[in-house]
Design a protein around this motif. Structure first.
Motif, PDB file in Angstrom:
ATOM      1  N   ILE A  88       0.829  -1.210   0.000  1.00  0.00           N
ATOM      2  CA  ILE A  88       0.000   0.000   0.000  1.00  0.00           C
ATOM      3  C   ILE A  88       0.863   1.259   0.000  1.00  0.00           C
ATOM      4  O   ILE A  88       0.650   2.177  -0.799  1.00  0.00           O
ATOM      5  N   ARG A  89       1.865   1.314   0.868  1.00  0.00           N
ATOM      6  CA  ARG A  89       2.673   2.536   0.992  1.00  0.00           C
ATOM      7  C   ARG A  89       3.528   2.804  -0.241  1.00  0.00           C
ATOM      8  O   ARG A  89       3.905   3.944  -0.497  1.00  0.00           O
ATOM      9  N   LEU A  90       3.822   1.775  -1.009  1.00  0.00           N
ATOM     10  CA  LEU A  90       4.610   1.945  -2.235  1.00  0.00           C
ATOM     11  C   LEU A  90       4.019   3.025  -3.131  1.00  0.00           C
ATOM     12  O   LEU A  90       4.747   3.840  -3.708  1.00  0.00           O
ATOM     13  N   SER A  91       2.701   3.083  -3.230  1.00  0.00           N
ATOM     14  CA  SER A  91       2.045   4.010  -4.149  1.00  0.00           C
ATOM     15  C   SER A  91       2.194   5.466  -3.737  1.00  0.00           C
ATOM     16  O   SER A  91       1.933   6.359  -4.542  1.00  0.00           O
ATOM     17  N   PHE A  92       2.594   5.729  -2.490  1.00  0.00           N
ATOM     18  CA  PHE A  92       2.727   7.108  -2.031  1.00  0.00           C
ATOM     19  C   PHE A  92       4.083   7.724  -2.380  1.00  0.00           C
ATOM     20  O   PHE A  92       4.247   8.944  -2.245  1.00  0.00           O
ATOM     21  N   PHE A  93       5.047   6.935  -2.828  1.00  0.00           N
ATOM     22  CA  PHE A  93       6.357   7.506  -3.157  1.00  0.00           C
ATOM     23  C   PHE A  93       6.290   8.542  -4.276  1.00  0.00           C
ATOM     24  O   PHE A  93       6.971   9.572  -4.209  1.00  0.00           O
ATOM     25  N   PRO A  94       5.473   8.345  -5.316  1.00  0.00           N
ATOM     26  CA  PRO A  94       5.391   9.390  -6.354  1.00  0.00           C
ATOM     27  C   PRO A  94       4.777  10.695  -5.871  1.00  0.00           C
ATOM     28  O   PRO A  94       4.783  11.681  -6.629  1.00  0.00           O
ATOM     29  N   PRO A 150      -7.533   3.335  -3.804  1.00  0.00           N
ATOM     30  CA  PRO A 150      -7.385   4.485  -4.702  1.00  0.00           C
ATOM     31  C   PRO A 150      -5.993   5.109  -4.717  1.00  0.00           C
ATOM     32  O   PRO A 150      -5.665   5.841  -5.661  1.00  0.00           O
ATOM     33  N   ALA A 151      -5.167   4.849  -3.703  1.00  0.00           N
ATOM     34  CA  ALA A 151      -3.799   5.376  -3.720  1.00  0.00           C
ATOM     35  C   ALA A 151      -3.003   4.816  -4.891  1.00  0.00           C
ATOM     36  O   ALA A 151      -1.982   5.392  -5.281  1.00  0.00           O
TER      37      ALA A 151
END
Length: 328
Positions: A88-94, A150-151
């Motif tokens: 899940i947190r992977l998608s927040f890097f961008p 949705p992230a």
């Protein structure tokens, strides 16, 4: 044996270790609000420019969060790698590169040279994140349907953002490349998410605010499409705008589900999508006109400003109480 007493330095060290990459969503929300204010100043010919002060504040917040996360990378690299390998947190890097792209858009009318640097770096980093994250999705052994949320749009929305500053800076074909990637990847991801919503258990309560991210791709896509077509609102632009408006109405009709949520950092997921919808409506007002958009734009802007003020206050309060960067 006596129990060790936690010192302020040790507590600060622990908070840095647990600093989430999703903190960059704060920059996205503040930068989106800055651009929305810039639109209001242009449309209503304000003699003052509050957006400039908010732009400076947003840039400062971006620098502070970047330095803090750099410190985490230097001192707690395993924790950063664990976030990057988290489904899940992977998608927040961008959100890092999106923050730069949004700052580039906001700075375009004030410092074009700075805007160009931010745009070039942001677009490059965004492409790298997109390639790495899509590769991770394709070659994995850990992703399950319950991880979809949705992230997952965040790596895609960044690509759709590129033309908003890219076209004015003169990079038409590069802008088309990024827009094409973002638009074509958004459609299948939307189908994946609706499959999850309709046929699998609902998102955990903490992630419910991320539902607002569904607004961002069509709203940002509308703005970029208009930029790529020299300010013309054509049929495709209308489809994107009105789909974004429908998703906004759908989510606002479910406000009872969001109202009772306890405050947490994912609340910032409300801010950028609402800013994107507000900006898109300002474009419709400026190009199409009419009483509907003349009423809708100030309404959305008021909601956005109140929302960002509330979330900012709750974030500062949570930081004061030591409720940010804590174990989950």
């Amino acid at each position: 044996m006596s129990t060790p007493v936690a010192t302020p330095a040790a507590a600060s060290h622990g908070r840095l270790e647990r600093l989430p990459v999703s903190m960059f969503s704060i920059v996205m929300g503040l930068a989106g609000t800055t651009i929305a204010l810039e639109k209001a100043e242009h449309l209503w010919h304000w003699s003052v420019a509050p957006s400039l002060g908010l732009l400076v504040l947003t840039a400062l917040v971006f620098v502070l969060i970047s330095l803090a996360y750099l410190g985490k990378w230097v001192l707690h690299r395993p924790q950063v790698l664990a976030e990057f390998n988290h489904p899940i947190r992977l998608s927040f890097f961008p959100a890092m590169s999106i923050g730069m792209l949004l700052l580039a858009i906001a700075a375009l009318g004030h410092a074009p040279a700075v805007s160009q640097v931010l745009w070039a770096v942001g677009a490059t980093v965004q492409l790298l994140f997109t390639l790495v994250i899509l590769s991770a999705w394709m070659h994995h052994e850990k992703f399950q349907v319950q991880h979809s949320n949705p992230a997952w749009f965040i790596p895609i929305v960044g690509n759709i953002l590129v033309p908003i500053a890219g076209v004015p800076l003169g990079y038409q074909e590069i802008s088309w490349f990024y827009f094409s990637v973002g638009l074509m990847m958004w459609t299948p991801l939307l189908a994946v998410l609706f499959n999850r919503f309709f046929f699998h258990p609902m998102l955990p309560a903490k992630l419910l605010p991320t539902l607002f991210i569904l607004i961002a791709p069509p709203a940002v896509g509308f703005i970029s499409w208009v930029k790529l077509h020299n300010g013309v609102v054509d049929d495709v632009a209308r489809i994107l705008y009105y789909f974004a408006l429908f998703i906004t109405l759908l989510l606002l009709s479910q406000v009872k589900h969001f109202w009772r949520l306890s405050f947490a950092l994912p609340w910032w997921a409300y801010s950028f999508p609402m800013a994107a919808m507000t900006i898109a409506t300002s474009v419709m007002l400026d190009t199409v006109g009419g009483g509907f958009f003349a009423l809708l734009f100030p309404l959305l802007l008021t909601v956005l400003l109140l929302l960002v003020a509330l979330i900012s206050w709750r974030t500062l309060l949570a930081m004061k109480r030591g409720q940010i960067c804590v174990p989950e």
